[in-house]
Design a protein around this motif. Structure first.
Motif, PDB file in Angstrom:
ATOM      1  N   ARG A 206       5.328  10.006  -4.797  1.00 20.68           N
ATOM      2  CA  ARG A 206       4.731   8.701  -4.509  1.00 20.68           C
ATOM      3  C   ARG A 206       5.826   7.716  -4.109  1.00 20.68           C
ATOM      4  NH1 ARG A 206       1.709   7.062  -9.191  1.00 20.68           N
ATOM      5  NH2 ARG A 206       0.043   8.299  -8.306  1.00 20.68           N
ATOM      6  N   GLU A 207       5.533   6.914  -3.098  1.00 22.12           N
ATOM      7  CA  GLU A 207       6.456   5.866  -2.668  1.00 22.12           C
ATOM      8  C   GLU A 207       6.728   4.898  -3.809  1.00 22.12           C
ATOM      9  OE1 GLU A 207       6.145   4.738   1.933  1.00 22.12           O
ATOM     10  OE2 GLU A 207       4.283   4.407   0.844  1.00 22.12           O
TER      11      GLU A 207
ATOM     12  N   HIS B  55      11.548   8.433   2.994  1.00 27.01           N
ATOM     13  CA  HIS B  55      10.802   7.580   2.083  1.00 27.01           C
ATOM     14  C   HIS B  55      11.484   7.595   0.720  1.00 27.01           C
ATOM     15  CE1 HIS B  55       7.328   7.455   4.843  1.00 27.01           C
ATOM     16  NE2 HIS B  55       7.649   8.714   5.087  1.00 27.01           N
ATOM     17  N   ALA B  56      11.555   6.429   0.072  1.00 20.23           N
ATOM     18  CA  ALA B  56      12.018   6.352  -1.316  1.00 20.23           C
ATOM     19  C   ALA B  56      10.811   6.698  -2.184  1.00 20.23           C
ATOM     20  CB  ALA B  56      12.532   4.968  -1.635  1.00 20.23           C
TER      21      ALA B  56
ATOM     22  N   GLN C  75       0.849  -1.188   0.000  1.00 24.41           N
ATOM     23  CA  GLN C  75       0.000   0.000   0.000  1.00 24.41           C
ATOM     24  C   GLN C  75       0.889   1.244   0.000  1.00 24.41           C
ATOM     25  OE1 GLN C  75      -2.724  -0.273   3.255  1.00 24.41           O
ATOM     26  NE2 GLN C  75      -3.636  -2.149   2.510  1.00 24.41           N
ATOM     27  N   ARG C  76       1.018   1.863  -1.164  1.00 21.00           N
ATOM     28  CA  ARG C  76       1.864   3.043  -1.296  1.00 21.00           C
ATOM     29  C   ARG C  76       1.109   4.301  -0.867  1.00 21.00           C
ATOM     30  NH1 ARG C  76       3.723   2.755  -7.428  1.00 21.00           N
ATOM     31  NH2 ARG C  76       1.488   2.874  -7.578  1.00 21.00           N
TER      32      ARG C  76
ATOM     33  N   TRP D 273      13.231  11.259   0.261  1.00 23.33           N
ATOM     34  CA  TRP D 273      12.551  12.478   0.721  1.00 23.33           C
ATOM     35  C   TRP D 273      12.260  12.311   2.201  1.00 23.33           C
ATOM     36  CZ3 TRP D 273       7.175  12.483   2.188  1.00 23.33           C
ATOM     37  CH2 TRP D 273       6.681  13.756   2.515  1.00 23.33           C
ATOM     38  N   THR D 274      12.544  13.329   2.990  1.00 18.73           N
ATOM     39  CA  THR D 274      12.275  13.296   4.421  1.00 18.73           C
ATOM     40  C   THR D 274      10.987  14.045   4.698  1.00 18.73           C
ATOM     41  OG1 THR D 274      14.628  13.192   4.891  1.00 18.73           O
ATOM     42  CG2 THR D 274      13.189  13.844   6.702  1.00 18.73           C
ATOM     43  N   HIS D 275      10.047  13.359   5.337  1.00 21.95           N
ATOM     44  CA  HIS D 275       8.751  13.946   5.681  1.00 21.95           C
ATOM     45  C   HIS D 275       8.996  15.121   6.634  1.00 21.95           C
ATOM     46  CE1 HIS D 275       4.687  14.378   7.185  1.00 21.95           C
ATOM     47  NE2 HIS D 275       4.279  13.501   6.271  1.00 21.95           N
ATOM     48  N   PRO D 276       8.475  16.318   6.322  1.00 23.19           N
ATOM     49  CA  PRO D 276       8.794  17.495   7.129  1.00 23.19           C
ATOM     50  C   PRO D 276       8.192  17.488   8.534  1.00 23.19           C
ATOM     51  CG  PRO D 276       7.162  18.045   5.472  1.00 23.19           C
ATOM     52  CD  PRO D 276       7.616  16.646   5.193  1.00 23.19           C
TER      53      PRO D 276
END
Length: 113
Positions: free
Chosen positions: A111-112, A86-87, A42-43, A77-80
């Motif tokens: 998107r993941e 996450h890739a 589940q992306r 990407w780093t969630h702020p």
């Protein structure tokens, strides 16, 4: 070499999070619905918006888009808000528009993978 999303100003709220529906649904004439998993993963997709990016941040974002070959390469990407990495890949071309001298509005989706 692993690409990392550039360090930009914190995105504006709301920070959109979309969960992907992994199910396939088939409706029948009698009103029944049959479902099954299309896939088990589940992306998530994140919608990011900046209302007033400075020129330097806009240039970093544009340069990063080009270095990911127009969004085809994956990157970290780093969630702020929670700091998790996450890739991800770009879902589509970022939308950028000039709002004031030295300021830009930007919207993009990640998107993941």
């Amino acid at each position: 070499m692993t690409l990392r999303f550039p360090d930009l100003a914190v995105p504006s709220y709301p920070l959109e999070e979309i969960w992907e529906d992994p199910a396939i649904r088939s409706d029948f004439e009698a009103g029944y619905e049959q479902t099954r998993a299309r896939y088990t993963r589940q992306r998530k997709t994140w919608g990011l918006t900046w209302e007033a990016l400075r020129d330097a941040d806009k240039e970093r974002l544009e340069s990063f888009w080009r270095s990911t070959l127009g969004g085809s390469a994956s990157f970290l990407w780093t969630h702020p808000l929670d700091g998790t990495s996450h890739a991800v890949r770009f879902v589509s071309v970022p939308r950028i528009r000039k709002t004031l001298p030295g300021r830009w509005a930007a919207e993009l989706q990640l998107r993941e993978v």
